[in-house]
Scaffold this motif. Sequence first.
Motif: not given
Length: 158
Positions: A135-156
């Motif tokens: 639960i903790f690892g999956g939540t952390g992985l999905l949240t970090s990946a989602g935030g990174t995807a948003v940051a990357t998309a905004r940068r592009w």
Amino acid sequence: MELEVQVHGRAARRWIVFGIIASGAMFLVVGLVLAGVTASFLSDAKRTRGSVVALEWREDDHGASGKALEHDMPVAYPVVEFTTAEGMPTRFRSSTGSNPPSYKKGDQVEVLYRADSPEDARINGFASLWLLPLIFGGTGLLTSAGGTAVATARRWRS
């Protein structure tokens, strides 16, 4: 004036995305630590058979207010008895409960315990060993990946 508001808004969004990534990373670290604790427990745990002698029903699933919610249901925690390799009878309540119950009184289960502290025992099952790390690892992985995807998309985009 309008340009100044846009700059502050952009900076605020940047901090929000950073906060999402950071909180996701913290959840991921907690998940990895819990997985490490479980792996350490498994590496030196003794195995034996035990018997579910009771189900302890608890209504401990409360909302953020601490008050029981209307849809809350009691959760059954199996109470297991086993005998250590040294012949000492031991009883413990599983830290993982469910509704409907995963076990019933009289069920035979495999028990994992530490020889130096048999009261630190767990039922050998996926939920009791790996649910919290997942639960903790999956939540952390999905949240970090989602935030990174948003940051990357905004940068592009800019």
